[in-house]
Design an enzyme around this catalytic site. Sequence first.
Site, PDB file in Angstrom:
ATOM      1  N   ARG A 132       0.828  -1.123  -0.210  1.00  0.00           N
ATOM      2  CA  ARG A 132       0.000  -0.170   0.182  1.00  0.00           C
ATOM      3  C   ARG A 132       0.945   1.222  -0.059  1.00  0.00           C
ATOM      4  O   ARG A 132       0.411   2.228  -0.696  1.00  0.00           O
ATOM      5  CB  ARG A 132      -0.846  -0.034   1.141  1.00  0.00           C
ATOM      6  CG  ARG A 132      -2.204   0.872   1.169  1.00  0.00           C
ATOM      7  CD  ARG A 132      -1.828   2.202   1.640  1.00  0.00           C
ATOM      8  NE  ARG A 132      -1.245   2.049   3.072  1.00  0.00           N
ATOM      9  CZ  ARG A 132      -0.181   3.023   3.621  1.00  0.00           C
ATOM     10  NH1 ARG A 132       0.259   3.861   2.774  1.00  0.00           N
ATOM     11  NH2 ARG A 132       0.026   2.634   4.623  1.00  0.00           N
ATOM     12  N   LEU A 183      10.734  14.844   0.943  1.00  0.00           N
ATOM     13  CA  LEU A 183      10.245  16.072   1.845  1.00  0.00           C
ATOM     14  C   LEU A 183      10.979  15.971   3.388  1.00  0.00           C
ATOM     15  O   LEU A 183      11.950  16.748   3.602  1.00  0.00           O
ATOM     16  CB  LEU A 183       8.900  16.099   2.252  1.00  0.00           C
ATOM     17  CG  LEU A 183       8.436  17.122   3.273  1.00  0.00           C
ATOM     18  CD1 LEU A 183       8.788  18.477   2.792  1.00  0.00           C
ATOM     19  CD2 LEU A 183       7.054  16.941   3.683  1.00  0.00           C
ATOM     20  N   SER A 218       9.140  15.886  12.137  1.00  0.00           N
ATOM     21  CA  SER A 218       7.761  16.592  12.253  1.00  0.00           C
ATOM     22  C   SER A 218       7.817  18.004  11.934  1.00  0.00           C
ATOM     23  O   SER A 218       6.745  18.668  12.067  1.00  0.00           O
ATOM     24  CB  SER A 218       7.141  16.226  13.419  1.00  0.00           C
ATOM     25  OG  SER A 218       6.758  14.854  13.823  1.00  0.00           O
ATOM     26  N   TRP A 237      14.278   8.434   4.823  1.00  0.00           N
ATOM     27  CA  TRP A 237      13.010   7.571   4.965  1.00  0.00           C
ATOM     28  C   TRP A 237      12.031   7.781   3.798  1.00  0.00           C
ATOM     29  O   TRP A 237      10.952   8.152   4.145  1.00  0.00           O
ATOM     30  CB  TRP A 237      12.356   8.081   6.324  1.00  0.00           C
ATOM     31  CG  TRP A 237      13.318   8.054   7.659  1.00  0.00           C
ATOM     32  CD1 TRP A 237      13.421   9.131   8.383  1.00  0.00           C
ATOM     33  CD2 TRP A 237      13.772   7.002   8.158  1.00  0.00           C
ATOM     34  NE1 TRP A 237      14.454   8.789   9.282  1.00  0.00           N
ATOM     35  CE2 TRP A 237      14.598   7.413   9.258  1.00  0.00           C
ATOM     36  CE3 TRP A 237      14.156   5.558   7.848  1.00  0.00           C
ATOM     37  CZ2 TRP A 237      15.555   6.567  10.074  1.00  0.00           C
ATOM     38  CZ3 TRP A 237      14.797   4.753   8.454  1.00  0.00           C
ATOM     39  CH2 TRP A 237      15.440   5.293   9.771  1.00  0.00           C
ATOM     40  N   LEU A 292       0.715  15.582   1.021  1.00  0.00           N
ATOM     41  CA  LEU A 292       0.573  14.613   2.497  1.00  0.00           C
ATOM     42  C   LEU A 292      -0.779  14.447   2.733  1.00  0.00           C
ATOM     43  O   LEU A 292      -1.209  13.174   3.287  1.00  0.00           O
ATOM     44  CB  LEU A 292       1.228  15.205   3.650  1.00  0.00           C
ATOM     45  CG  LEU A 292       3.031  15.051   3.381  1.00  0.00           C
ATOM     46  CD1 LEU A 292       3.407  15.940   4.662  1.00  0.00           C
ATOM     47  CD2 LEU A 292       3.375  13.832   3.310  1.00  0.00           C
ATOM     48  N   GLU A 318       3.648  10.136   7.531  1.00  0.00           N
ATOM     49  CA  GLU A 318       2.615  10.923   7.185  1.00  0.00           C
ATOM     50  C   GLU A 318       2.086  11.628   8.493  1.00  0.00           C
ATOM     51  O   GLU A 318       0.768  12.003   8.621  1.00  0.00           O
ATOM     52  CB  GLU A 318       1.460  10.145   6.513  1.00  0.00           C
ATOM     53  CG  GLU A 318       2.258   9.002   5.333  1.00  0.00           C
ATOM     54  CD  GLU A 318       2.404   9.797   4.145  1.00  0.00           C
ATOM     55  OE1 GLU A 318       2.249  11.247   4.080  1.00  0.00           O
ATOM     56  OE2 GLU A 318       3.071   9.138   3.222  1.00  0.00           O
TER      57      GLU A 318
END
Length: 389
Positions: free
Chosen positions: A96, A137, A144, A168, A245, A369
């Site tokens: 996914r 990104l 965060s 990542w 996002l 995310e």
Amino acid sequence: MAQRLDPLDLYDVRSLLTDEERMVQDTVGRFVDEKVLPMIGDAFDQARFPAELVPEIAALGLLGATLPEEYGCAGMNAVSYGLICQELERGDSGLRSFASVQSSLCMYPIFAYGSEEQKREYLPRMAAGEVIGCFGLTEPHGGSDPANMKTVARKDGGDWVINGAKMWITNGNLAHIAIVWAQTDDGIQGFVVPTDTKGFAAQVVHKKMSLRASVTSGLFFDEVRVPDSARLPNVKGLKGPLGCLNQARYGITWGPIGAAQACLKEVLDYSEQRILFGRPLAANQAVQIRLADMARRITTAQLLSLQLGRLKDAGRLQPTQVSLAKWNNVRMALDIARDCRDILGGAGITTEHSAIRHALNLESVITYEGTETVHQLVVGRELTGINAF
């Protein structure tokens, strides 16, 4: 005697779907049952992304599924895309993730922010699985706080020169193009960077205990030169990557439902067959209470995501609503996967069963995310009007 309810759909959410939405779910579900489930445990064990599945995923119209047909895409609605995510993650979060990144983080920004030339050049080939993308990104130190971006792009004549690093990055070492976000003198901007450009390097992240059937990479930019035609011209600032996002997070609200359903089905079958103290494990009150709680939480998540999809299709979706569902549904699935692993006993620690694999994968899903804490604070900000970040 009343007909027994579907244990994976106690509220008959499927009856709320259109015929087309049910057809999408059934088609992807068959693909997962026939092609994914027989091999995904081994792929996870081997830390191997099953790239051989990509052509069929593309042939089913699952890449960029909601984008217009004029760009070679399927033109599905948001609920159908959610069901695609749910079924793919019933197989594995890594599969996914591949589809989410390709669709929501790479094809979407080209469609939403790109030039017509960029759309024509990339979207049909990406829908066909001929061009794979990744989304740059997150940075090694950033996490965060994407505004604290260190990757920079400076104008040099008619070109842009990019320096920095991203971390990542799903699909990084598979990708033919990278959607790269960088600080410029005119704010954060996005660039479509071919991965064979001089100065670009991708390095696979090894020793993962999560998303092992997915490619995760670091991206490195050393004087990477691209023409101005590589820049996404129709957005500036953080709203560009954050808009992407939000698209991906929407799909992620659906995906973990599939993972949780897979775990519950497995443990239902196991508990009926496992005989302890002269009776099936399923006859134990403590086990039934735990199974009932799983069904309650899955049902809540199904209804949340379906309403979210209806809001999205109506053009009324708000980011806070996505945050609430991402927070609730991933936490739901992670807790269920862990509890199912426990009910399976010693057998639950092997990838002969799916619960431990889903639990390990969901440790990443609850982080990427937007972490659980980030989404809690987004909801808190909506309730209070105070930014506590």
